[in-house]
Design an enzyme around this catalytic site. Structure first.
Site, PDB file in Angstrom:
ATOM      1  N   GLU A 190     -14.821  58.407   2.919  1.00 35.91           N
ATOM      2  CA  GLU A 190     -13.466  58.725   2.707  1.00 35.91           C
ATOM      3  C   GLU A 190     -12.245  57.719   2.943  1.00 35.91           C
ATOM      4  O   GLU A 190     -12.174  57.269   4.140  1.00 35.91           O
ATOM      5  CB  GLU A 190     -13.046  60.008   3.456  1.00 35.91           C
ATOM      6  CG  GLU A 190     -14.135  61.270   3.479  1.00 35.91           C
ATOM      7  CD  GLU A 190     -13.870  62.050   4.480  1.00 35.91           C
ATOM      8  OE1 GLU A 190     -12.656  62.744   4.512  1.00 35.91           O
ATOM      9  OE2 GLU A 190     -14.716  62.343   5.339  1.00 35.91           O
ATOM     10  N   HIS A 239     -13.384  64.030  -1.039  1.00 31.87           N
ATOM     11  CA  HIS A 239     -14.189  64.533   0.358  1.00 31.87           C
ATOM     12  C   HIS A 239     -15.749  64.743  -0.355  1.00 31.87           C
ATOM     13  O   HIS A 239     -16.450  65.810  -0.109  1.00 31.87           O
ATOM     14  CB  HIS A 239     -13.567  65.728   0.964  1.00 31.87           C
ATOM     15  CG  HIS A 239     -14.090  65.791   2.391  1.00 31.87           C
ATOM     16  ND1 HIS A 239     -15.358  66.006   2.732  1.00 31.87           N
ATOM     17  CD2 HIS A 239     -13.131  65.861   3.659  1.00 31.87           C
ATOM     18  CE1 HIS A 239     -15.532  65.870   4.232  1.00 31.87           C
ATOM     19  NE2 HIS A 239     -14.440  65.730   4.611  1.00 31.87           N
ATOM     20  N   HIS A 245      -7.072  68.228   7.550  1.00 28.77           N
ATOM     21  CA  HIS A 245      -7.145  68.145   5.942  1.00 28.77           C
ATOM     22  C   HIS A 245      -5.738  69.070   5.285  1.00 28.77           C
ATOM     23  O   HIS A 245      -5.995  69.521   4.303  1.00 28.77           O
ATOM     24  CB  HIS A 245      -8.035  68.639   5.456  1.00 28.77           C
ATOM     25  CG  HIS A 245      -9.427  67.591   5.855  1.00 28.77           C
ATOM     26  ND1 HIS A 245      -9.123  66.215   5.741  1.00 28.77           N
ATOM     27  CD2 HIS A 245     -10.700  67.817   6.101  1.00 28.77           C
ATOM     28  CE1 HIS A 245     -10.407  65.629   5.878  1.00 28.77           C
ATOM     29  NE2 HIS A 245     -11.176  66.648   6.127  1.00 28.77           N
TER      30      HIS A 245
END
Length: 352
Positions: free
Chosen positions: A317, A181, A106
């Site tokens: 996601e 998220h 991420h």
């Protein structure tokens, strides 16, 4: 009014974090904040007409400032994992922070989830209110090349869908992979496990990965495996199957290869029998990462002090495949200055 602005909190340096609350005529409500462009509340009706919050998060800004917190955030510049925390463009290597073993996850720390976004524009339409946030990711931020202008628009539709439209433009070639998220518990009560909720995923394969969850480059057919959700089944049905990756992860944390063409398509559907809520997921992206909230820090708690427990939420996601920067066989290309990144995800809520 269909959009209400308030102050959500202040960062330690005094920066004010604003909150925008959107409501449509049906009463569906989405609250988003400028820190991390995060969805902090999403209220939808159950089969009895009662509204409940279907996303996990925190009551105050402090919770979102905890290291590694991604609840409800817009994640980037590259969501998911990059092997070896580095990639190459034109023979030049770019190094990222290794925050997941030797890999990057991420784009943290300092990814879009940890940045302050600005309100670019808003539409107070009573039927379909929307807010658009913008952020300039400067050249070199988190190790990525190019100045990247990013926008995220949240819209509540007349038919009770949360529509997320992502856009980006760059002045240098750079990898871009954005997602949201949010941790969903569509029962409306974080105290309920999601293992009894039914999930259907339009995918015939997952990206094959090693024990570090980095793709090998191949695809694994889901037929006859615990990863086959083509027909609806409870999330808990096969989560404890005799599968090495499920055991090592403590549940699902896998990218599913969505069936269909490049345009908008249905990726998944989640259903909670207790509340009657169903959430349908549509996207124009090729993959959807399913994460069944397999662990939280001991004692972790969220809104109203309720504990965050393993398997009491699920993330859906939509994105490019993990580590696509190292796999030319995957449906991904770096963003170039002459191009525009466009990505849409729709979470549509109904009741049965």
């Amino acid at each position: 009014m269909s959009i209400e602005k308030s102050v959500f909190g202040k960062l330690p340096d005094g920066t004010v974090i604003d909150s925008y609350t959107l409501r449509n005529k049906s009463g569906m409500t989405a609250q988003v904040i400028t820190y991390g462009c995060r969805i902090v509340r999403l209220l939808t009706a159950d089969k009895k007409g009662n509204f409940g919050d279907v996303v996990l998060g925190h009551d105050t800004l402090d919770g979102y400032l905890e290291k590694g917190d991604v609840f409800g955030a817009a994640v980037g510049r590259y969501a998911n994992r990059i092997s070896g925390a580095e990639f190459e463009i034109g023979g030049k290597k770019y190094a990222l922070a290794a925050n997941d073993g030797k890999n990057s996850l991420h784009s943290a720390p300092g990814g879009f989830q940890d940045r302050v976004w600005r309100l670019k524009c808003s539409d107070h339409d009573d039927d379909a209110p929307s807010v658009t946030f913008a952020y300039l990711s400067e050249d070199g931020e988190c190790g990525f090349p190019g100045n990247l202008n990013v926008t995220v628009q949240y819209t509540l539709s007349t038919d009770n869908a949360l529509i997320i439209d992502y856009g980006a433009q760059t002045d240098r070639e750079t990898p871009v992979n954005l997602t949201n998220h949010s941790y969903f518990n569509i029962s409306g009560d974080v105290g309920n496990s999601i293992l009894s909720q039914e999930l259907q995923i339009n995918a015939d394969a997952i990206t094959a990965v090693g024990t570090d969850l980095i793709p090998t480059g191949g695809l694994t057919p889901v037929a006859g495996t615990p990863y086959d959700f083509n027909k609806p089944k409870t999330i808990g049905q096969d989560i404890r199957a005799n599968d090495s990756l499920l055991k090592s992860c403590g549940g699902y944390d896998h990218n599913f290869v969505i069936k269909g063409a490049d345009g908008m398509k249905k990726a998944a559907e989640l259903y909670d029998q207790l509340s009657g809520r169903a959430m349908l997921v549509f996207t124009n992206m090729p993959g959807i990462q399913i994460y069944t909230a397999n662990s939280f820090a001991p004692g972790a708690a969220g809104k109203a002090g309720k504990k965050h427990l393993a398997h009491h939420a699920v993330c859906l996601e939509t994105q490019f495949f993990p580590d696509s920067v190292h796999h030319p066989e995957f449906p991904f290309q770096n963003l170039k200055p002459v191009e525009k990144y466009k990505h849409t995800t729709i979470y549509k809520f109904t009741v049965r």
